[in-house]
Write a protein that holds these residues in place. Structure first.
Motif, PDB file in Angstrom:
ATOM      1  N   UNK A 150       0.725  56.489  97.583  1.00  0.00           N
ATOM      2  CA  UNK A 150       0.986  57.378  98.356  1.00  0.00           C
ATOM      3  C   UNK A 150       0.265  57.424  99.514  1.00  0.00           C
ATOM      4  N   UNK A 151      -0.356  56.549  99.977  1.00  0.00           N
ATOM      5  CA  UNK A 151      -1.411  56.826 101.180  1.00  0.00           C
ATOM      6  C   UNK A 151      -0.457  57.258 102.500  1.00  0.00           C
ATOM      7  N   UNK A 152       0.833  56.875 102.575  1.00  0.00           N
ATOM      8  CA  UNK A 152       1.635  57.107 103.607  1.00  0.00           C
ATOM      9  C   UNK A 152       2.429  58.386 103.381  1.00  0.00           C
ATOM     10  N   UNK A 153       2.414  59.147 102.181  1.00  0.00           N
ATOM     11  CA  UNK A 153       3.109  60.160 101.769  1.00  0.00           C
ATOM     12  C   UNK A 153       2.754  61.589 102.565  1.00  0.00           C
ATOM     13  N   UNK A 154       3.677  61.877 103.013  1.00  0.00           N
ATOM     14  CA  UNK A 154       3.369  63.327 103.850  1.00  0.00           C
ATOM     15  C   UNK A 154       3.199  64.385 102.982  1.00  0.00           C
ATOM     16  N   UNK A 155       1.992  65.148 102.925  1.00  0.00           N
ATOM     17  CA  UNK A 155       1.497  66.141 102.254  1.00  0.00           C
ATOM     18  C   UNK A 155       0.888  65.679 100.807  1.00  0.00           C
ATOM     19  N   UNK A 156       0.567  64.303 100.662  1.00  0.00           N
ATOM     20  CA  UNK A 156      -0.068  63.927  99.149  1.00  0.00           C
ATOM     21  C   UNK A 156      -1.549  64.236  99.430  1.00  0.00           C
TER      22      UNK A 156
ATOM     23  N   UNK B 191      -9.619  65.832  83.166  1.00  0.00           N
ATOM     24  CA  UNK B 191      -8.636  66.572  84.130  1.00  0.00           C
ATOM     25  C   UNK B 191      -8.456  65.339  84.945  1.00  0.00           C
ATOM     26  N   UNK B 192      -7.187  65.375  85.646  1.00  0.00           N
ATOM     27  CA  UNK B 192      -6.733  64.532  86.738  1.00  0.00           C
ATOM     28  C   UNK B 192      -7.079  65.478  87.842  1.00  0.00           C
ATOM     29  N   UNK B 193      -7.958  65.670  88.752  1.00  0.00           N
ATOM     30  CA  UNK B 193      -7.966  66.606  89.726  1.00  0.00           C
ATOM     31  C   UNK B 193      -7.527  66.254  90.900  1.00  0.00           C
ATOM     32  N   UNK B 194      -6.786  67.369  91.529  1.00  0.00           N
ATOM     33  CA  UNK B 194      -6.186  67.144  92.915  1.00  0.00           C
ATOM     34  C   UNK B 194      -7.295  67.634  93.992  1.00  0.00           C
ATOM     35  N   UNK B 195      -7.959  66.589  94.707  1.00  0.00           N
ATOM     36  CA  UNK B 195      -8.858  66.906  95.707  1.00  0.00           C
ATOM     37  C   UNK B 195      -8.434  67.630  96.916  1.00  0.00           C
ATOM     38  N   UNK B 196      -8.753  68.919  97.150  1.00  0.00           N
ATOM     39  CA  UNK B 196      -8.027  69.615  98.346  1.00  0.00           C
ATOM     40  C   UNK B 196      -9.129  70.809  98.482  1.00  0.00           C
ATOM     41  N   UNK B 197      -9.122  71.400  99.776  1.00  0.00           N
ATOM     42  CA  UNK B 197     -10.103  72.392 100.154  1.00  0.00           C
ATOM     43  C   UNK B 197      -8.950  73.532 100.534  1.00  0.00           C
ATOM     44  N   UNK B 198      -9.080  74.519  99.879  1.00  0.00           N
ATOM     45  CA  UNK B 198      -7.927  75.851 100.080  1.00  0.00           C
ATOM     46  C   UNK B 198      -8.365  76.253 101.464  1.00  0.00           C
TER      47      UNK B 198
ATOM     48  N   UNK C 278       0.151  69.558  87.523  1.00  0.00           N
ATOM     49  CA  UNK C 278       0.983  70.547  88.323  1.00  0.00           C
ATOM     50  C   UNK C 278       0.766  69.592  89.864  1.00  0.00           C
ATOM     51  N   UNK C 279      -0.046  68.814  89.616  1.00  0.00           N
ATOM     52  CA  UNK C 279      -0.613  68.218  91.256  1.00  0.00           C
ATOM     53  C   UNK C 279       0.450  67.966  92.261  1.00  0.00           C
ATOM     54  N   UNK C 280       1.518  67.088  91.805  1.00  0.00           N
ATOM     55  CA  UNK C 280       2.436  66.811  92.552  1.00  0.00           C
ATOM     56  C   UNK C 280       3.174  68.036  93.059  1.00  0.00           C
ATOM     57  N   UNK C 281       3.471  68.957  92.397  1.00  0.00           N
ATOM     58  CA  UNK C 281       4.134  70.161  92.699  1.00  0.00           C
ATOM     59  C   UNK C 281       3.477  70.885  93.465  1.00  0.00           C
ATOM     60  N   UNK C 282       2.214  71.143  93.359  1.00  0.00           N
ATOM     61  CA  UNK C 282       1.226  71.898  94.562  1.00  0.00           C
ATOM     62  C   UNK C 282       1.456  71.104  95.538  1.00  0.00           C
ATOM     63  N   UNK C 283       1.082  69.647  95.801  1.00  0.00           N
ATOM     64  CA  UNK C 283       1.364  69.216  97.149  1.00  0.00           C
ATOM     65  C   UNK C 283       2.679  69.541  97.774  1.00  0.00           C
TER      66      UNK C 283
END
Length: 686
Positions: A30-36, A56-63, A187-192
């Motif tokens: 998913x390196x080129x997937x928009x919003x991933x 856990x499988x953590x989604x790396x993001x900074x809110x 829920x990672x993909x849905x959050x993306x």
């Protein structure tokens, strides 16, 4: 440690590293997937040397960075939309094929040819053709501006639908994320996907996003109006605003439609609204003001001349105070409670005071009337203007309305009739009842001026190029005096009889010695009977115009015209004034029309000065908007890069992790084999 414990550790390690490899593969794919947003496995050791497990499988993001990206995206899209539309307007106004200034040059060039030879039929017809071309230039330019407004309306319709669709999808994801989280599913993909939709929403319009502790996004639009709350999304629609030609955005909240247009900032919608309010409407008002000023001043001067049929000139262009035009300049709000008993109207009263602006008349507490000028936000209390009514001797409604001049107002005791004049226009409103608090009226004195302009005269013979008064110097005059006449009112009693000056007059200069002051004087004679001239008397209160003190170049005010005598006449010199019958070669009114090109009719100068000011203003705004667009793009790029450094997939990093967890997986498998060997050895030893 027993072989079974070693086996369990190996199995757990193999499963954990296999999960890590799957996550790394997901990141790479998913390196080129928009919003991933890249994901990471959180491995936690089990106590007492009992292995490892995937916590856990953590989604790396900074809110905070994500919120900043949404804000910067909204700002950039607003600046981009404004700059794009403003550049189109700048190119339109500056192009020679659309320029009013170029058409005015051609118009006055043809008029100069008529000045040079007013007897030429070809010159007259050329002037008519250039007049028509100038009218079409105004009409076409205004049509282009209206086309931009219609394009914005269509975009507002489309954006309303997009906002509604995105809001519904975000609300749906809120519900799905809540359900998945309750059942311990990822829920990672849905959050993306939800963040991507929110970013797309911020491209369209500025929003405020609140991340609730329950993993729900609450999204607000405008001045805190709820768009998405949990799994509920509101509907955004486009509606007609106070100006029925403009679409605005409104929020449907519990079947109530709330107009939020004035509260919207950011996004492409914010840019379109800003452009329409600050640039497009202003340009159309400026163009309309030029057209109205041009038509009124040209008509006024043309009325003061006579044509080849010895008749006073008719309207050369549209009469800007036509009943229909007066009525279209004011619109009552659809929510008004008072009812108009006759059409409201806006009369152009003084061209030189016109402002390139729209107005809104608002009825407030205690029936206080306030006029808001949109161009600069100026507010005027109508009741603080000068009243024309006299409480001791009240005027009738008709008398009061007729008496209103600039900075004055009239309101009858019952409140049914209102008339006031300001900024060169006179507004009159007649309702069945008193105006009611909350009533609003949109006033657009000049908006449609360029659209309304048309050519009224199509026959070159009807051009009133000559002055109606012929000036003759007596053959025996000895002085250097030169007489000239300027017509000021073609409807005066002096011109009441067609083809006549009533009465014809003569001005005779007297010997200073006969004057008590010793100064040169003159007497004005009524020459109706040349054999028996009598001293002219226009006003019984003033008396006969005999032995009037002479001032070289001073104005001698007569009935509908003004006479000036320059230089120094001698006693006995005489100047005669009669109707200019058959004055086909007279070009004095044509010359006066030509002089209007340089006359400063507005606060900012002549027709072309004002158009030049419009072009310059639009050009400056465009340059500023382009700089703003570039600056906001740089800010957005910086924020996006910062977000990508946190949430984006780094292939080098993922490749290193791939080798790391591959080796760990192989080592984990080796643990299983070792445990099997130990177990086999144990069995053989029995």
């Amino acid at each position: 440690m027993s072989s079974s414990s070693l086996l369990n550790i190996g199995i757990q390690a193999t499963q954990a590293n296999q999960t890590a490899l799957s996550v790394i593969g997901q990141n790479i794919s998913n390196v080129n997937t928009e919003g991933y947003s890249r994901q990471r496995v959180d491995l936690v050791t089990r106590p007492d040397l009992s292995g490892v497990f995937v916590q856990d499988i953590e989604r790396i993001t900074d809110k905070f960075l994500t919120q900043q990206v949404w804000t910067d995206t909204s700002s950039f899209n607003q600046a981009s939309a404004y700059a794009g539309m403003s550049s189109r307007l700048d190119n339109l106004l500056a192009a020679d094929t659309h320029s009013v200034s170029t058409a005015l040059d051609d118009y006055f060039g043809a008029l100069q040819s008529v000045v040079d030879d007013p007897t030429s039929t070809a010159n007259r017809e050329l002037f008519i053709a250039q007049s028509d071309a100038l009218v079409k230039r105004f009409n076409n330019l205004d049509a282009n501006l209206k086309s931009q407004a219609e394009t914005i309306n269509a975009q507002m319709d489309g954006y309303a639908s997009q906002i509604t669709s995105l809001a519904a999808n975000i609300a749906d994801l809120n519900a799905k994320i809540s359900t998945a989280a309750a059942t311990n599913r990822s829920t990672n993909d849905m959050r993306d996907q939800r963040d991507l939709l929110t970013n797309q929403l911020s491209e369209i319009v500025g929003v405020t996003v609140v991340d609730q502790s329950s993993d729900q996004y609450s999204i607000f639009i405008g001045n805190g109006q709820p768009l998405v709350i949990g799994s509920t999304a509101e509907t955004v629609v486009s509606v007609l605003g106070p100006d029925s030609a403009q679409k605005e955005l409104a929020l449907v909240n519990r079947s109530e439609i709330v107009n939020i247009n004035d509260e919207i900032t950011g996004g492409r919608v914010g840019g379109l609204i800003q452009y329409r309010d600050d640039a497009l409407n202003d340009a159309r008002n400026q163009l309309g003001m030029i057209a109205i000023g041009f038509a009124e001043s040209m008509n006024e001067q043309h009325h003061l001349g006579i044509n080849l049929n010895n008749e006073f000139g008719a309207d050369l262009f549209t009469n800007m105070n036509d009943d229909f035009l007066q009525q279209k300049r004011i619109t009552a709000n659809t929510n008004n409670q008072s009812i108009l008993s006759s059409p409201a109207r806006v009369e152009i009263q003084q061209v030189e005071l016109l402002q390139a602006s729209e107005y809104e008349l608002v009825v407030g507490d205690g029936n206080k009337l306030t006029l808001y000028r949109s161009s600069d936000g100026k507010q005027v209390r109508i009741d603080q203007l000068q009243s024309v009514d006299d409480p001791l001797s009240p005027l009738t409604a008709a008398e009061g309305i007729a008496a209103v001049e600039q900075d004055q107002f009239y309101r009858d005791p019952a409140g049914r009739f209102l008339s006031f004049a300001i900024d060169g226009v006179k507004v009159t409103i007649n309702t069945d009842t008193d105006l009611i608090q909350g009533d609003r009226f949109l006033i657009q004195p000049v908006t449609s001026g360029a659209e309304d302009l048309s050519l009224s005269l199509h026959d070159g013979r009807q051009l009133a190029l000559a002055s109606p008064i012929r000036v003759s110097s007596d053959i025996d005059n000895q002085g250097t005096g030169v007489a000239a006449v300027t017509v000021t009112d073609s409807k005066a009693d002096a011109f009441a009889s067609a083809g006549e000056l009533s009465p014809p007059i003569a001005i005779v200069f007297n010997d200073p010695a006969s004057s008590a002051s010793g100064n040169m004087t003159y007497t004005v004679y009524d020459m109706t009977d040349p054999a028996n001239p009598v001293v002219l008397q226009l006003d019984p209160l003033v008396g006969p115009l005999s032995d009037q003190t002479f001032t070289p170049g001073g104005a001698i005010q007569l009935d509908g015209y003004t006479v000036t005598v320059a230089n120094q006449p001698r006693p006995g010199d005489r100047f005669s004034f009669d109707f200019n019958q058959g004055g086909v070669s007279d070009n004095r009114n044509a010359f006066a029309l030509s002089n209007l090109q340089q006359k400063k009719l507005f606060d900012h100068g002549s027709y072309q000065d004002l158009y030049g000011s419009l072009v310059e203003k639009v050009g400056t705004r465009t340059s500023t908007s382009v700089i703003s667009e570039q600056a906001s793009k740089a800010v957005l790029d910086t924020t996006t890069s910062a977000q990508a450094s946190v949430s984006g997939v780094n292939l080098d990093e993922e490749a290193a992790k791939l080798v790391q967890f591959q080796q760990a997986y192989q080592a984990s498998a080796q643990l299983i084999r070792v445990s099997q060997t130990i177990f086999d050895s144990l069995l053989q030893s029995i």
